[in-house]
Design an enzyme around this catalytic site. Structure first.
Site, PDB file in Angstrom:
ATOM      1  N   TYR A 123       8.571 -10.019   5.036  1.00  0.00           N
ATOM      2  CA  TYR A 123       8.375  -8.833   5.306  1.00  0.00           C
ATOM      3  C   TYR A 123       9.265  -8.403   6.305  1.00  0.00           C
ATOM      4  O   TYR A 123       9.299  -9.068   7.246  1.00  0.00           O
ATOM      5  CB  TYR A 123       6.914  -8.450   5.394  1.00  0.00           C
ATOM      6  CG  TYR A 123       6.074  -8.280   4.359  1.00  0.00           C
ATOM      7  CD1 TYR A 123       5.616  -7.049   3.776  1.00  0.00           C
ATOM      8  CD2 TYR A 123       5.224  -9.327   3.952  1.00  0.00           C
ATOM      9  CE1 TYR A 123       4.837  -6.848   2.816  1.00  0.00           C
ATOM     10  CE2 TYR A 123       4.264  -9.254   2.787  1.00  0.00           C
ATOM     11  CZ  TYR A 123       4.069  -8.074   2.390  1.00  0.00           C
ATOM     12  OH  TYR A 123       3.306  -8.083   1.099  1.00  0.00           O
ATOM     13  N   ASP A 144       0.875  -1.336   0.091  1.00  0.00           N
ATOM     14  CA  ASP A 144       0.104   0.083  -0.150  1.00  0.00           C
ATOM     15  C   ASP A 144       0.973   1.412   0.065  1.00  0.00           C
ATOM     16  O   ASP A 144       1.988   1.177   0.082  1.00  0.00           O
ATOM     17  CB  ASP A 144      -0.723  -0.054   1.108  1.00  0.00           C
ATOM     18  CG  ASP A 144      -1.776  -1.218   1.262  1.00  0.00           C
ATOM     19  OD1 ASP A 144      -2.216  -1.432   0.059  1.00  0.00           O
ATOM     20  OD2 ASP A 144      -2.071  -1.841   2.332  1.00  0.00           O
TER      21      ASP A 144
END
EC number: 5.4.99.12
Length: 284
Positions: free
Chosen positions: A119, A55
């Site tokens: 991540y 995002d």
């Protein structure tokens, strides 16, 4: 013809990875890649299928995608080097780069064939956060404290590892989810080296920390919510047992309401595929 690509981007300008259909709402990394691919003169429009969504405000050290390029009859396929050079030459944003490309099997799918995604969340602690380099301020979460209880954070991380219903760590506003069960292969908390942009005199005032999470897939904002919980444990606001209770509650609103880490510290570090590894990068 399907190619696998490794894409690096820094989410300062683009509004996330996915294509945005209304220009007034911003532009996604996918929009920019597909615009650059128009210069390849494929017989059919080139569409990028990107492995992992990030995002606005989130960064990627290594995302991946696949695309089809249909050349005129008799024209040879683009070599990986030429394809990489052509796309980078026409990309209209300096924070996006195709690192390399390679040919993939015809049935390869960048999203569904990924075996895991890693991540990285970067945290910096210290009382003198004004000493943080201007180059790092959008690349980490600055927490004003001299001490994190890392042993407690690691204990809490162990509660998150394994196969669980992670609905308690999804976004409260996320209604587009079906199966909240995920398998977290790894969750780690470790000290990290100071940024090379940190002035030597200020390094002793700051401590960087790397939190890493690996899974085949994640729920929307799951990593940022897990990170916030672990930092809360490090600060003494939560106990490892309370993180376990939150996981078992299935309620994203359980626990303190502040448990969403800011976007700028999060990086998609890598996407892994079984039996599909590109050749090592060659020095130029």
């Amino acid at each position: 013809m399907i190619w696998g690509g490794i894409i690096c981007h820094k989410e300062m300008g683009p509004s996330g990875v996915m294509a945005i259909k209304r220009p007034k709402q911003g532009v996604g990394v996918q929009n920019l890649l597909e615009k650059a691919a128009e210069r390849l003169k494929s017989l059919t429009p080139v569409k990028f299928t990107i492995s992992s969504r990030t995002d606005t405000g989130v960064h990627a050290l290594g995302n991946s995608a696949h695309l089809d390029v249909q050349r005129l009859s008799g024209r040879p396929p683009f070599s990986p080097d030429i394809l990489t050079f052509a796309l980078n030459s026409h990309l209209e944003h300096p924070d996006i780069r195709v690192i390399r490309a390679f040919r993939a099997p015809d049935d390869f799918h960048a999203r569904f064939d990924a075996t895991s995604r890693t991540y990285l969340y970067r945290v910096v602690t210290g009382r003198s956060l004004d000493a943080l380099s201007v180059f790092d301020r959008n690349l980490c979460w600055a927490v004003r404290t001299d001490h994190l209880d890392v042993a407690a954070m690691q204990e809490a991380a162990r509660h998150l590892q394994g196969t669980h219903d992670f609905r308690a760590f999804r976004s409260v506003s996320d209604n587009d989810w079906k199966n909240p069960v995920r398998t977290l292969l790894r969750a780690s908390v470790a000290p990290a080296s100071a940024s090379p942009f940190t002035h030597p005199q200020e390094k002793r005032k700051l401590q960087f920390w790397d939190l890493e999470f690996e899974s085949k897939s994640f729920l929307y904002k799951q990593v940022r919510r897990m990170t916030a919980c672990l930092v809360a444990v490090g600060l003494g606001a939560l106990t490892p047992a309370q993180v376990k209770e939150k996981l078992e509650s299935g309620d994203p609103q359980s626990g303190p309401s502040l448990l969403v880490a800011p976007a700028q510290g999060l990086f998609l570090k890598s996407v892994h595929y079984e039996g599909l590894e590109p050749e090592p990068l060659r020095p130029r």
